[in-house]
Every structure is written in structure tokens, then in C-alpha cells.
Scaffold this motif. Structure first.
Motif, PDB file in Angstrom:
ATOM      1  N   GLU A  97      41.338 -51.551  57.948  1.00 34.68           N
ATOM      2  CA  GLU A  97      41.820 -51.863  56.586  1.00 34.68           C
ATOM      3  C   GLU A  97      41.953 -50.601  55.737  1.00 34.68           C
ATOM      4  OE1 GLU A  97      43.156 -54.701  55.676  1.00 34.68           O
ATOM      5  OE2 GLU A  97      42.705 -55.326  57.729  1.00 34.68           O
ATOM      6  N   ARG A 100      45.050 -48.746  56.937  1.00 40.73           N
ATOM      7  CA  ARG A 100      46.268 -49.440  56.509  1.00 40.73           C
ATOM      8  C   ARG A 100      46.567 -49.159  55.036  1.00 40.73           C
ATOM      9  NH1 ARG A 100      45.310 -55.411  59.257  1.00 40.73           N
ATOM     10  NH2 ARG A 100      46.211 -54.914  61.301  1.00 40.73           N
ATOM     11  N   THR A 101      45.533 -49.237  54.215  1.00 37.14           N
ATOM     12  CA  THR A 101      45.705 -48.956  52.788  1.00 37.14           C
ATOM     13  C   THR A 101      46.162 -47.518  52.574  1.00 37.14           C
ATOM     14  OG1 THR A 101      44.043 -50.598  52.203  1.00 37.14           O
ATOM     15  CG2 THR A 101      44.510 -48.894  50.557  1.00 37.14           C
ATOM     16  N   ASN A 102      45.540 -46.599  53.290  1.00 28.28           N
ATOM     17  CA  ASN A 102      45.886 -45.182  53.145  1.00 28.28           C
ATOM     18  C   ASN A 102      47.329 -44.898  53.549  1.00 28.28           C
ATOM     19  OD1 ASN A 102      43.258 -44.758  52.302  1.00 28.28           O
ATOM     20  ND2 ASN A 102      42.560 -44.068  54.300  1.00 28.28           N
ATOM     21  N   THR A 104      49.860 -46.616  53.019  1.00 28.85           N
ATOM     22  CA  THR A 104      50.823 -47.021  51.981  1.00 28.85           C
ATOM     23  C   THR A 104      51.205 -45.860  51.069  1.00 28.85           C
ATOM     24  OG1 THR A 104      49.117 -47.753  50.413  1.00 28.85           O
ATOM     25  CG2 THR A 104      49.954 -49.399  51.985  1.00 28.85           C
TER      26      THR A 104
END
Length: 188
Positions: A97, A100-102, A104
Motif C-alpha cells: 500500500e 502504491r501510494t508513492n 502516484t
């Protein structure tokens, strides 16, 4: 690989984007930084060496084993460009997670991070891959990953403290060369 491409990737994909807030002030430190879960964001000099050995080309399909915070996945996405594809795999759910956030930050829809399956090396169902980057140390060269290389594919992997470049050859026997000594978290 053209040295400028790797340098351009480092400029376009800042390490800061891929660090926990407590570590962001140390982004320029040329050493591994803790990202939690007994994992690190690798030393920039080591990542640079690995990327130069990997020789990623625009349009390559790349597998990033042990994606951690997603930094290598982002760097690989920059190197493949939008005509390529990058799949990052990570065992630790919280880091999946986080990574995945990074990702973006960079806007690379051709790159993604998925949970690795325990006991399965890489992504056999998605093979073959033009390039495979492994950011965890294996006790021996995993045949399962070698088998996922496309013809003329390349894999960079630390094995028992030694950085190996594995090049797939047409005769089915990979060519393996040694490129220095490194320390990584264990490949599980």
C-alpha cells in the motif's frame, strides 16, 4: 545503457517521494534508510549500479521483485517509458500500500505494485520479462526467476552477498557474471 538515462531517472524520480516522513530529511544520504517492517529503501549508489547493469530499454516489460517503498518501481517506469510495463512485487502488505501510494507521485499508469505470493518467486504467470530486478538477497540463484526471462533478457540479483547479472541466451543456459559485494534483506 546510456549513463544519462539512469541519471535522468534519478532526477525525475526523487527518493524523497518514497520515504516515510521521518526519513525524508535524509533522502540525500547515500545509505539504506529504514521504511519499517524490517525493510529498507536501498542505498542510491547500489540502486544506480543495479540499474546500469540491468540496461532497461524503452518498451521493456520489467519485473521488480521486492519493490519495498516503490522507488525502484518508479525508476524502472521512468526508464521503460509509457510503451513499457513494470510490475513491482512486495510480500509485506503495508509496504504494498505504501509503494502504491508513492507511485502516484510520478503518474506512471504503466507501473503497478502487487502483493507477492509467499513461496513463489516472481510472476511465472506473467512471464516472460525483458528485465528482472531483485532487491533482496537470495541464498542461491533461483531457477524459477531465471525461467521468467525473455530471450536476451537480463536479471540483476544479489546472491549470497554477490551482485549477479544473469543474461538469457538462446541455448537455454544463462550467462552469469559477478559485479561486486552487497548486503540486502533476505529474499523470502
Amino acid at each position: 545503457m546510456d549513463a544519462d538515462r539512469v541519471g535522468d531517472a534519478f532526477a525525475a524520480v526523487p527518493r524523497t517521494w518514497f520515504l516515510p516522513p521521518s526519513q525524508q530529511p535524509r533522502a540525500s544520504y547515500d545509505g539504506p534508510l529504514d521504511i519499517g517492517h524490517r525493510q529498507t529503501n536501498s542505498q542510491p549508489r547500489t540502486v544506480e549500479s543495479m540499474l546500469r547493469l540491468l540496461d532497461v530499454r524503452p518498451g521493456d516489460r520489467v519485473l521488480d521483485v521486492g519493490s519495498g517503498s516503490g522507488w525502484t518501481t518508479g525508476l524502472l517506469a521512468h526508464l521503460t517509458g509509457p510503451e513499457g510495463e513494470v510490475l513491482g512485487l512486495e510480500l509485506e502488505p503495508d509496504l504494498v500500500e505504501f509503494g502504491r501510494t508513492n507511485l502516484t507521485h510520478g503518474g506512471w499508469p504503466w507501473a503497478r505494485i502487487e502483493p507477492a505470493r509467499p513461496g513463489v518467486y516472481g510472476d511465472p504467470a506473467g512471464a516472460p520479462y525483458d528485465r528482472i530486478l531483485v532487491s533482496a538477497e537470495a541464498p542461491e540463484l533461483p531457477t524459477a526467476l531465471v525461467d521468467q526471462l525473455a530471450p536476451a533478457g537480463r536479471m540483476v540479483i544479489p546472491v549470497h552477498g554477490v551482485m549477479l547479472l544473469v543474461e538469457a541466451r538462446g541455448d537455454g543456459q544463462p550467462e552469469v557474471s559477478r559485479h561486486g559485494y552487497y548486503r540486502f534483506v533476505p529474499l523470502r
